[in-house]
Design an enzyme around this catalytic site. Structure first.
Site, short mmCIF file in Angstrom:
data_model
loop_
_atom_site.label_atom_id
_atom_site.label_comp_id
_atom_site.label_asym_id
_atom_site.label_seq_id
_atom_site.Cartn_x
_atom_site.Cartn_y
_atom_site.Cartn_z
N GLY A 1 46.40 37.33 35.53
CA GLY A 1 45.83 38.33 34.61
C GLY A 1 44.99 37.62 33.55
N ARG B 1 33.94 20.66 27.15
CA ARG B 1 33.35 19.77 26.13
C ARG B 1 34.21 18.52 25.88
NH1 ARG B 1 29.97 24.02 22.28
NH2 ARG B 1 28.52 24.53 23.98
N ARG C 1 44.15 37.18 41.86
CA ARG C 1 45.50 36.94 42.36
C ARG C 1 45.32 36.61 43.84
NH1 ARG C 1 47.20 40.99 38.15
NH2 ARG C 1 48.31 39.68 36.68
N GLY D 1 49.07 32.18 33.74
CA GLY D 1 50.46 32.46 33.40
C GLY D 1 51.42 31.67 34.30
N ASP D 2 52.70 32.06 34.28
CA ASP D 2 53.66 31.23 35.00
C ASP D 2 53.51 31.31 36.52
OD1 ASP D 2 54.67 33.75 35.12
OD2 ASP D 2 56.69 33.24 34.46
N THR E 1 48.32 34.18 28.75
CA THR E 1 48.72 35.52 29.19
C THR E 1 49.05 36.34 27.96
OG1 THR E 1 50.52 36.82 30.18
CG2 THR E 1 51.04 34.55 29.65
N ASP F 1 51.19 38.45 27.78
CA ASP F 1 52.63 38.81 27.80
C ASP F 1 53.51 37.87 26.98
OD1 ASP F 1 51.80 40.71 29.66
OD2 ASP F 1 52.34 39.47 31.38
N ASP G 1 55.15 35.41 27.99
CA ASP G 1 56.43 35.29 28.72
C ASP G 1 56.64 33.90 29.33
OD1 ASP G 1 54.44 35.50 30.60
OD2 ASP G 1 55.42 37.02 31.82
N ARG H 1 54.52 43.07 31.24
CA ARG H 1 55.18 42.87 32.54
C ARG H 1 56.69 42.98 32.35
NH1 ARG H 1 53.17 38.07 36.52
NH2 ARG H 1 51.32 39.31 36.84
N ALA I 1 57.22 50.83 13.38
CA ALA I 1 57.84 51.77 14.32
C ALA I 1 59.33 51.88 14.04
CB ALA I 1 57.62 51.29 15.75
N GLU I 2 59.92 52.96 14.51
CA GLU I 2 61.38 53.13 14.36
C GLU I 2 62.10 52.06 15.14
OE1 GLU I 2 60.87 55.33 11.77
OE2 GLU I 2 59.50 55.88 13.36
P1 ADP Z 1 50.06 34.86 36.14
O1 ADP Z 1 49.54 33.49 36.37
O2 ADP Z 1 49.32 35.60 35.07
O3 ADP Z 1 51.57 34.88 35.97
P2 ADP Z 1 50.39 35.82 38.89
O4 ADP Z 1 51.88 35.84 38.85
O5 ADP Z 1 49.71 36.97 39.54
O6 ADP Z 1 49.72 35.73 37.45
O7 ADP Z 1 49.96 34.47 39.61
C1 ADP Z 1 48.59 34.14 39.77
C2 ADP Z 1 48.39 33.43 41.09
O8 ADP Z 1 49.14 32.22 41.11
C3 ADP Z 1 48.89 34.19 42.33
O9 ADP Z 1 47.97 35.16 42.78
C4 ADP Z 1 49.03 33.06 43.33
O10 ADP Z 1 47.76 32.69 43.84
C5 ADP Z 1 49.56 31.94 42.45
N1 ADP Z 1 51.02 31.92 42.54
C6 ADP Z 1 51.89 32.81 41.99
N2 ADP Z 1 53.16 32.52 42.33
C7 ADP Z 1 53.10 31.41 43.10
C8 ADP Z 1 54.07 30.60 43.77
N3 ADP Z 1 55.38 30.90 43.71
N4 ADP Z 1 53.65 29.55 44.47
C9 ADP Z 1 52.33 29.24 44.55
N5 ADP Z 1 51.36 29.96 43.95
C10 ADP Z 1 51.73 31.04 43.25
O1 F6P Z 2 50.18 39.68 32.90
C1 F6P Z 2 49.27 40.46 32.19
C2 F6P Z 2 49.38 41.90 32.59
O2 F6P Z 2 48.43 42.65 31.85
C3 F6P Z 2 50.77 42.52 32.40
O3 F6P Z 2 51.05 42.85 31.06
C4 F6P Z 2 50.69 43.70 33.33
O4 F6P Z 2 51.97 44.04 33.82
C5 F6P Z 2 49.83 43.19 34.45
O5 F6P Z 2 49.12 42.07 33.95
C6 F6P Z 2 48.84 44.21 34.96
O6 F6P Z 2 48.21 43.68 36.06
P1 F6P Z 2 46.91 44.33 36.71
O7 F6P Z 2 45.75 44.04 35.80
O8 F6P Z 2 46.80 43.63 38.02
O9 F6P Z 2 47.15 45.81 36.80
#
Ligand code: ADP
Ligand code: F6P
Length: 320
Positions: free
Chosen positions: A11, A25, A72, A102-103, A125, A127, A129, A171, A186-187
């Site tokens: 994302g 750079r 992705r 992200g992770d 990201t 998130d 997270d 997420r 917010a509450e």
């Molecule tokens: P984010 O990096 O924001 O967490 P995703 O979870 O969609 O987003 O991961 C991005 C891309 O990283 C995936 O589309 C895939 O190409 C690669 N990826 C995700 N999980 C794995 C994994 N377990 N092993 C190898 N590549 C991965």
């Molecule tokens: O990881 C960033 C994020 O915006 C999350 O907050 C959300 O769950 C997800 O990506 C949405 O993904 P997409 O843009 O593929 O709908």
């Protein structure tokens, strides 16, 4: 290393461009060549490489999204995909790679490193997270975007004495929800990290608030809990108070990055290149107590992110 690559994956997040600029750079300042790889891991597999110079990253610092675009890429979860990725990079003379994402993207970065291409992850990201870092590129901008939206919703909720349920991204994590609940008065926030009881945590709070003279109520729901439209319906049915749900969606991912995100991205990008310059791969950069640090990717991925207890308790105290 003489030549490195940079890509953005998963994302997108505001500040990714600032990170790309810093990588390019910093690398040039170390006399390393840099190739931009378009469309994340999908572009690595398709050979979408572009040589970058200092001007390739002019006028991008302030813009959201990512000039390299993102994707992705399911193929990258397979061993064959990772092996092909290493071969494609080598065919261009790329000796090291910076992955901004992200992770999920870090799992791909780990696999690339283990398959022989030294790779460094930069946490980006909205998130927030990622366990090994206090914060991620894009989180602060997303918080500010959500804050603007909620402030506007508050205006109209107050005029009509309504209750508002605002659903935000994250997420499986509740960071955006928990932080903006405090910043926007917010509450409460309803987040995946904390079990909630609809009657006690929402209905009773609205009823008690009304007795204390509250004219409008605002709850922030994380998408990992979801169900905001149904919650609004149940609140209206049980209390008789008009209730509206708003799902903020992808506006949270766009927009010009805040100063905090531009600074963070610039610091992360410089540190990532410094690692590759020292021939260090399989690392992830992070920020801890405002100091830029780095970890082995395996170690970073094994860490567990926990919601801060002080943050969870604050909204409750402040919403009286
Ligand atoms: P984010 O990096 O924001 O967490 P995703 O979870 O969609 O987003 O991961 C991005 C891309 O990283 C995936 O589309 C895939 O190409 C690669 N990826 C995700 N999980 C794995 C994994 N377990 N092993 C190898 N590549 C991965
Ligand atoms: O990881 C960033 C994020 O915006 C999350 O907050 C959300 O769950 C997800 O990506 C949405 O993904 P997409 O843009 O593929 O709908």
């Amino acid at each position: 290393m003489k030549r490195i690559g940079v890509l953005t994956s998963g994302g997108d997040a505001p500040g990714m461009n600032a990170a790309i600029r810093a990588v390019v750079r910093m690398a040039l300042s170390k006399n390393m060549e840099v190739y931009g790889i378009q469309k994340g891991y999908a572009g690595l597999l398709k050979g979408l490489f572009t040589p970058m110079n200092a001007r390739s990253v002019s006028n991008i610092l302030h813009s959201g999204g990512t000039v390299l675009q993102s994707s992705r890429c399911p193929e990258f979860r397979e061993e064959a995909g990772v092996k092909k990725g290493v071969e494609m990079a080598r065919s261009q003379g790329i000796e090291g790679l910076v992955v901004i994402g992200g992770d999920g993207s870090f799992r791909g970065a780990r696999d690339l490193s283990l398959a022989g291409l030294p790779t460094v992850g930069v946490p980006a990201t909205i998130d927030n997270d990622i366990a090994c870092t206090d914060t991620t590129i894009g989180f602060d901008t997303a918080l500010n975007t959500v804050k603007d939206a909620i402030d506007k919703i508050r205006d109209t909720a107050h005029s009509h004495e309504r209750c508002s349920i605002i659903e935000v991204m994250g997420r499986g994590a509740g960071y955006i929800a928990a932080y903006v609940a405090i910043a926007c008065g917010a509450e409460a926030s309803i987040i995946p990290e904390k079990p909630f009881d609809f009657d006690k945590d929402i209905l009773q709070r609205i009823i008690d608030g009304k007795k204390r003279g509250k004219e409008n109520n605002l709850f922030v729901v994380a998408e990992g809990v979801g169900g905001s439209v149904e919650m609004a319906r149940r609140i209206e049915e049980a209390t008789g108070i008009e209730t509206r749900a708003a799902i903020l969606g992808h506006i949270q991912r766009g927009g010009s990055p805040t100063v905090n995100d531009r600074m963070l991205a610039s610091r992360f990008g410089i540190h990532a290149v410094e690692l590759l310059y020292q021939d260090k791969g399989n690392r992830v950069v992070a920020i801890k107590d405002n100091v830029i640090v780095d970890y082995d990717i395996l170690e970073g991925l094994a860490m567990e992110k926990r919601m801060r207890d002080d943050i969870m308790g604050m909204a409750e105290i402040l919403s009286m």
